[in-house]
Design a protein around this motif. Structure first.
Motif, mmCIF file in Angstrom:
data_model
loop_
_atom_site.group_PDB
_atom_site.id
_atom_site.type_symbol
_atom_site.label_atom_id
_atom_site.label_comp_id
_atom_site.label_asym_id
_atom_site.label_seq_id
_atom_site.Cartn_x
_atom_site.Cartn_y
_atom_site.Cartn_z
ATOM 1 N N LEU A 185 0.834 -1.204 0.000
ATOM 2 C CA LEU A 185 0.000 0.000 0.000
ATOM 3 C C LEU A 185 0.868 1.254 0.000
ATOM 4 C CD1 LEU A 185 -2.572 -1.063 2.729
ATOM 5 C CD2 LEU A 185 -2.880 -1.107 0.259
ATOM 6 N N PRO A 186 0.630 2.175 -0.932
ATOM 7 C CA PRO A 186 1.323 3.460 -0.903
ATOM 8 C C PRO A 186 0.863 4.287 0.305
ATOM 9 C CG PRO A 186 0.359 3.057 -3.068
ATOM 10 C CD PRO A 186 -0.169 2.005 -2.136
ATOM 11 N N VAL A 245 -11.080 0.726 -0.831
ATOM 12 C CA VAL A 245 -9.784 1.367 -0.992
ATOM 13 C C VAL A 245 -10.028 2.827 -1.335
ATOM 14 C CG1 VAL A 245 -7.620 1.392 -2.278
ATOM 15 C CG2 VAL A 245 -8.726 -0.779 -1.777
ATOM 16 N N LYS A 246 -9.472 3.730 -0.503
ATOM 17 C CA LYS A 246 -9.651 5.161 -0.709
ATOM 18 C C LYS A 246 -8.291 5.782 -0.964
ATOM 19 C CE LYS A 246 -11.446 9.326 1.457
ATOM 20 N NZ LYS A 246 -12.016 9.909 2.669
ATOM 21 N N GLY A 247 -8.206 6.546 -2.045
ATOM 22 C CA GLY A 247 -6.963 7.202 -2.412
ATOM 23 C C GLY A 247 -7.229 8.612 -2.887
ATOM 24 N N PRO A 248 -6.197 9.265 -3.419
ATOM 25 C CA PRO A 248 -6.366 10.651 -3.860
ATOM 26 C C PRO A 248 -7.306 10.804 -5.053
ATOM 27 C CG PRO A 248 -4.131 9.862 -4.309
ATOM 28 C CD PRO A 248 -4.832 8.800 -3.536
ATOM 29 N N LEU A 249 -7.548 9.737 -5.806
ATOM 30 C CA LEU A 249 -8.418 9.821 -6.977
ATOM 31 C C LEU A 249 -9.839 9.340 -6.724
ATOM 32 C CD1 LEU A 249 -5.946 8.587 -9.725
ATOM 33 C CD2 LEU A 249 -6.530 10.930 -9.117
ATOM 34 N N GLY A 250 -10.132 8.841 -5.513
ATOM 35 C CA GLY A 250 -11.482 8.399 -5.216
ATOM 36 C C GLY A 250 -11.511 7.130 -4.393
ATOM 37 N N THR A 251 -12.695 6.529 -4.305
ATOM 38 C CA THR A 251 -12.906 5.339 -3.499
ATOM 39 C C THR A 251 -13.454 4.212 -4.375
ATOM 40 O OG1 THR A 251 -13.419 6.722 -1.592
ATOM 41 C CG2 THR A 251 -14.092 4.423 -1.470
ATOM 42 N N LEU A 252 -12.935 2.998 -4.161
ATOM 43 C CA LEU A 252 -13.413 1.807 -4.856
ATOM 44 C C LEU A 252 -13.763 0.744 -3.825
ATOM 45 C CD1 LEU A 252 -10.688 1.572 -7.646
ATOM 46 C CD2 LEU A 252 -13.042 2.304 -7.947
ATOM 47 N N GLU A 269 0.795 -4.001 8.629
ATOM 48 C CA GLU A 269 1.577 -2.786 8.407
ATOM 49 C C GLU A 269 1.131 -2.090 7.134
ATOM 50 O OE1 GLU A 269 5.703 -3.783 8.671
ATOM 51 O OE2 GLU A 269 5.500 -4.561 10.703
ATOM 52 N N ASN A 270 1.959 -2.051 6.098
ATOM 53 C CA ASN A 270 1.596 -1.334 4.875
ATOM 54 C C ASN A 270 1.360 -2.295 3.708
ATOM 55 O OD1 ASN A 270 4.251 -2.149 4.503
ATOM 56 N ND2 ASN A 270 4.787 -0.341 3.333
ATOM 57 N N ARG A 271 0.862 -3.496 4.004
ATOM 58 C CA ARG A 271 0.576 -4.450 2.932
ATOM 59 C C ARG A 271 -0.693 -5.243 3.253
ATOM 60 N NH1 ARG A 271 4.582 -7.039 6.004
ATOM 61 N NH2 ARG A 271 4.113 -9.222 6.391
ATOM 62 N N LEU A 272 -1.296 -5.780 2.198
ATOM 63 C CA LEU A 272 -2.482 -6.628 2.330
ATOM 64 C C LEU A 272 -2.109 -8.038 1.923
ATOM 65 C CD1 LEU A 272 -5.147 -4.355 0.635
ATOM 66 C CD2 LEU A 272 -4.824 -4.717 3.067
ATOM 67 N N GLU A 273 -2.553 -9.016 2.713
ATOM 68 C CA GLU A 273 -2.312 -10.414 2.393
ATOM 69 C C GLU A 273 -3.648 -11.137 2.284
ATOM 70 O OE1 GLU A 273 0.417 -12.199 5.108
ATOM 71 O OE2 GLU A 273 2.046 -10.855 4.508
ATOM 72 N N VAL A 332 -7.693 -6.404 -6.023
ATOM 73 C CA VAL A 332 -7.280 -5.448 -4.981
ATOM 74 C C VAL A 332 -6.037 -4.683 -5.438
ATOM 75 C CG1 VAL A 332 -6.396 -5.262 -2.633
ATOM 76 C CG2 VAL A 332 -8.364 -6.701 -3.102
ATOM 77 N N ALA A 333 -5.095 -5.359 -6.081
ATOM 78 C CA ALA A 333 -3.894 -4.675 -6.580
ATOM 79 C C ALA A 333 -4.268 -3.608 -7.599
ATOM 80 C CB ALA A 333 -2.939 -5.689 -7.186
ATOM 81 N N ASN A 334 -5.229 -3.894 -8.466
ATOM 82 C CA ASN A 334 -5.689 -2.911 -9.439
ATOM 83 C C ASN A 334 -6.420 -1.764 -8.760
ATOM 84 O OD1 ASN A 334 -4.626 -4.205 -11.664
ATOM 85 N ND2 ASN A 334 -6.474 -5.418 -12.001
ATOM 86 N N MET A 335 -7.153 -2.034 -7.697
ATOM 87 C CA MET A 335 -7.829 -0.966 -6.950
ATOM 88 C C MET A 335 -6.815 -0.028 -6.317
ATOM 89 S SD MET A 335 -10.796 -3.258 -5.142
ATOM 90 C CE MET A 335 -11.313 -2.007 -3.989
ATOM 91 N N VAL A 336 -5.723 -0.581 -5.806
ATOM 92 C CA VAL A 336 -4.695 0.225 -5.150
ATOM 93 C C VAL A 336 -3.965 1.093 -6.175
ATOM 94 C CG1 VAL A 336 -2.502 0.097 -3.918
ATOM 95 C CG2 VAL A 336 -4.421 -1.311 -3.193
#
Length: 77
Positions: A11-12, A26-33, A47-51, A72-76
Motif C-alpha cells: 500500500l502506498p 480502498v480510498k486514495g487521492p483519486l477516489g474510493t473503490l 503494516e503497509n501491505r495486504l495479504e 485489490v492490486a488494481n484498486m490500489v
C-alpha cells in the motif's frame, strides 16, 4: 494457494483500506473503490501491505484468492 494470491499487495502512503466482513474499500487521492469479498478468502492488513488468506482449502477458494489479489492490486493502483 495460488501463486498470484501468495504475493502481498503493498500500500502506498496516501491509500487507506477498510476491510469489512464481506467487502474491501480502498480510498486514495483519486477516489474510493469497493469490492465484495468471497467468504472463501479473507484479507489481512499487516503494516503497509495486504495479504490474502484462504478460509478453506478448496479449489474454488484457491482460484478466488488469486482473482481477489489481482482485483485489490488494481484498486490500489
Amino acid at each position: 494457494m495460488s501463486r498470484v494470491g501468495k504475493s502481498p499487495v503493498v500500500l502506498p502512503e496516501k491509500v487507506e483500506v477498510t476491510i469489512a466482513a464481506n467487502q474491501i474499500s480502498v480510498k486514495g487521492p483519486l477516489g474510493t473503490l469497493t469490492q465484495p469479498v468471497s467468504p472463501n478468502v479473507k484479507i489481512e492488513k499487516i503494516e503497509n501491505r495486504l495479504e490474502i488468506k484462504l478460509n478453506e482449502n478448496t479449489r474454488s477458494a484457491n482460484a478466488m484468492s488469486g482473482t481477489l489479489r489481482a482485483l485489490v492490486a488494481n484498486m490500489v493502483q
